[in-house]
Design a protein around this motif. Structure first.
Motif: not given
Length: 154
Positions: A93-111, A127-128
């Motif tokens: 509920g602290k809005r941390l999942a989206a930044p974590m997932m954006r970092a994960a998405i950036d990483a898989v696209k890079q790797y 929906n998330f």
């Protein structure tokens, strides 16, 4: 606490400290086995693969969240994957999942830029994940008696 700045880190299995590995495995056991009441072996051999990475972040000495990033062939033959996604209960509920997932998405696209990324998402989070660019590609199926859907990153 909604403005927490978490430094998300990505490490291969061999780069994790004993403490980091312990925290990640304990968190996954606490959330997926105990909280979600799913009896399964989380330690499946995938984490120690040279083509698997752990993304995680701390607030002080507390693990906030984690997920694992997998090369094609580990979870899906022709897709990279993000799995074991969790935010610790005290930080939900602290809005941390989206930044974590954006970092994960950036990483898989890079790797693994040559392949799409696929996830097996708990259905109630559809929906998330759609808000992050994932598209639903399967009907609902049960995984450990929890409704899931297959999703691919656009």
């Amino acid at each position: 606490m909604t403005d927490l700045k978490i430094d998300w880190q990505i490490k291969a299995f061999s780069q994790l400290s004993v403490g980091e590995l312990y925290d990640i495995l304990q968190a996954r056991s606490d959330v997926f086995v105990v909280e979600q009441n799913c009896i399964y072996s989380d330690i499946d051999g995938v984490d120690k693969s040279k083509n698997c990475y752990q993304l995680f972040g701390y607030h002080g000495d507390e693990l906030v969240g984690t997920c694992r990033l997998m090369a094609p062939g580990l979870a899906y033959e022709n897709y990279s994957a993000i799995g074991r996604v969790l935010i610790m209960e005290d930080y939900r509920g602290k809005r941390l999942a989206a930044p974590m997932m954006r970092a994960a998405i950036d990483a898989v696209k890079q790797y693994w830029p040559e392949v799409e990324c696929k996830i097996s998402a708990q259905q109630h989070l559809e929906n998330f994940y759609q808000s992050l660019g994932f598209q639903t590609v399967t009907k609902m199926y049960l995984e450990d008696d929890i409704p899931h859907i297959g999703m691919i990153l656009n």
